[in-house]
Design an enzyme around this catalytic site. Structure first.
Site, PDB file in Angstrom:
ATOM      1  CE  LYS A 259     -24.065  74.800 -39.633  1.00 19.16           C
ATOM      2  NZ  LYS A 259     -24.769  75.666 -40.794  1.00 19.16           N
TER       3      LYS A 259
ATOM      4  CG  ASP B  19     -21.337  78.132 -39.811  1.00 21.63           C
ATOM      5  OD1 ASP B  19     -23.144  78.203 -39.745  1.00 21.63           O
ATOM      6  OD2 ASP B  19     -21.433  78.540 -38.340  1.00 21.63           O
TER       7      ASP B  19
HETATM    8  N1  GLU Z   1     -23.190  77.105 -42.880  1.00 24.27           N
HETATM    9  C1  GLU Z   1     -24.241  78.389 -43.691  1.00 24.27           C
HETATM   10  C2  GLU Z   1     -25.275  78.267 -43.404  1.00 24.27           C
HETATM   11  O1  GLU Z   1     -25.392  78.911 -41.798  1.00 24.27           O
HETATM   12  C3  GLU Z   1     -23.931  78.355 -45.436  1.00 24.27           C
HETATM   13  C4  GLU Z   1     -24.321  76.623 -45.588  1.00 24.27           C
HETATM   14  C5  GLU Z   1     -23.489  76.504 -46.431  1.00 24.27           C
HETATM   15  O2  GLU Z   1     -23.468  76.614 -47.369  1.00 24.27           O
HETATM   16  O3  GLU Z   1     -23.628  74.853 -47.302  1.00 24.27           O
HETATM   17  O4  GLU Z   1     -26.654  78.323 -44.071  1.00 24.27           O
END
Ligand code: GLU
Length: 449
Positions: free
Chosen positions: A130, A170
């Site tokens: 992340k 996100d």
């Molecule tokens: N931010 C999204 C999540 O919490 C998507 C992450 C992604 O597609 O890599 O899963």
């Protein structure tokens, strides 16, 4: 045996907290996962011998960096950038970028840790990571956002790559930001490496259904959960928080399946619409014009705006918290239960506090944890990576069918694991246990690294 295992797990938790003080959201996420996997560890002493837990709670790498940029008035501004590369046993680090004033290392680590298990549940080859920044894009113009994104990527690019680490969106990061980030990566790396970011626009490497996937997936999960009790989505009323990508497309899918979503919210308050939320108007207000949610009620006679109220006091059969972490506490859970809520589905990451989850479970409310219920977004990101690697573009219908299958599999895996580990109907235990076993087995096979 279980009590020895409990003590061992508690000692791993305490050591992780000692090593990372002042990160309450990370501690909360750790606690929830570790608590649920005690029965798994009790059946698998080999995981303890290989130090799986001790390694799992420590990110493989954490990058923090300065992000300087200039605003439209010429003022130099400085934010902090992050990328937490938590675990790559199953594949390249994968997870979104959050641009929000509340971002700090603890938030990044909670999200990165959750992502490991969410990604494992999808059954695809993606590790967990992340990133983001404490940058707040609210009220800024496109040129300022572009300069910020370019500066963020100018440092971050060296840590990324389609076989290394693949960010996506996100909170605060949508197609506009992914575009600026991708442009800068392409320029610096001198490679058109489409699979280095997901959530790209259709037409320059993006995948059909990626935008809709998290919200649609949450509703598919709801559907599977209700079916275990012989119920269906049709005819239900739903209370939703948030008005971003997840909330918008959860509402759209609820309406397609014959339910009525009554609310949407942002940090200024919520709207309640007796006719059901008009998705086209919501998109126009929030996505196109980037206005506050009150503008929705100004333009629709069946809706009213409630400033600073609690959306969870609105009666409804289904609740989908799709805004942010810890937005739904025990008082909110009590209000929902009093009003007869049947199912709660976490659209956001960790939106329900531990007390709230406990109340739902004690009251036999069906409860779907975010790492299972909102996994449709990242699962479709992995489909985007597959299309980029094979230089193919799949159509909407077949992509949505794949998403539906993946969510069904996640539901069934969580449901079955809950039974296997002595907690039938507990999707928190089921999701954590099923995901943990997949990651732990990969780590076991790959040696002590
Ligand atoms: N931010 C999204 C999540 O919490 C998507 C992450 C992604 O597609 O890599 O899963």
């Amino acid at each position: 045996m279980q009590s020895d295992t409990k003590n061992y797990v508690a000692s791993v938790y305490e050591e992780a907290v000692r090593r990372s003080p002042g990160e309450p959201e990370f501690h909360q996420a750790l606690h929830e996962v570790l608590d649920s996997i005690v029965p798994v560890l009790a059946q698998h002493p080999e995981y303890e011998r290989a130090g799986i837990l001790e390694r799992l709670v420590e990110p493989e790498r954490q990058v923090m960096f300065r992000v300087p940029w200039q605003d439209d008035s010429g003022l130099v501004r400085v934010n902090r950038g992050y990328r937490v590369q938590f675990n790559s046993a199953l594949g390249p680090y994968k997870g979104g970028l959050r641009f929000h004033s509340s971002v700090n290392l603890g938030i990044m680590k909670f999200l990165g840790f959750e992502q490991i298990f969410k990604n494992a549940l999808t059954g695809q080859g993606i590790g967990g990571g992340k990133g983001g920044s404490d940058f707040d894009p609210h009220g800024l113009g496109d040129a300022e956002v572009m300069r910020f994104c370019q500066s963020w990527m100018t440092e971050a690019y060296r840590h990324l790559g389609d076989y290394t680490d693949v960010p996506a969106g996100d909170i605060g990061v949508g197609t506009r930001e992914i575009g600026y980030l991708f442009g800068q990566y392409r320029r610096i790396a001198n490679r058109h490496e489409a699979g280095v970011l997901t959530g790209k626009g259709i037409g320059w490497g993006g995948a059909q259904v990626r935008t809709e996937a998290t919200g649609y997936g949450a509703v598919y999960f709801l559907k599977s959960m209700l079916e275990t009790r012989g119920e269906s989505v049709e005819g239900k009323t739903a209370i939703i928080s948030g008005s971003g990508n997840v909330a918008t497309y959860a509402i759209e899918k609820l309406h397609q399946l014959g339910a009525r979503a009554l609310t949407a919210s942002d940090s200024t308050g919520y709207v309640i619409d007796s006719e059901g939320i008009d998705v086209a108007l919501l998109k126009q207000v929030k996505e196109v014009e980037r206005l506050r949610i009150s503008a929705y009620a100004d333009r629709r006679s069946s809706a009213r705006f409630v400033a600073q109220g609690r959306v969870w006091e609105t009666p409804g059969d289904i609740a989908i918290p799709a805004a942010t972490q810890n937005e739904l506490g025990s008082d909110d859970a009590a209000a929902l239960i009093r009003n007869g809520v049947v199912a709660v589905v976490e659209g956001a990451n960790m939106p329900c506090t531990p007390d709230a989850v406990e109340l739902f479970q004690e009251s036999s409310v069906l409860f779907a944890p975010g790492k299972a219920a909102n996994a449709g977004g990242v699962a479709t990101s992995a489909l985007e990576m597959a299309q980029n690697a094979s230089r193919e573009n799949w159509d909407f219908e077949s992509s949505e069918a794949r998403l539906r299958d993946i969510i069904c599999q996640i539901h069934d895996a969580a449901f079955d694991a809950a039974e296997r580990y002595g907690a039938p109907g507990d999707y928190v235990v089921g999701a954590n246990a099923a995901a943990f076993v997949r990651v732990a087995d990969a780590m076991l096979a790959q040696g002590i690294i």
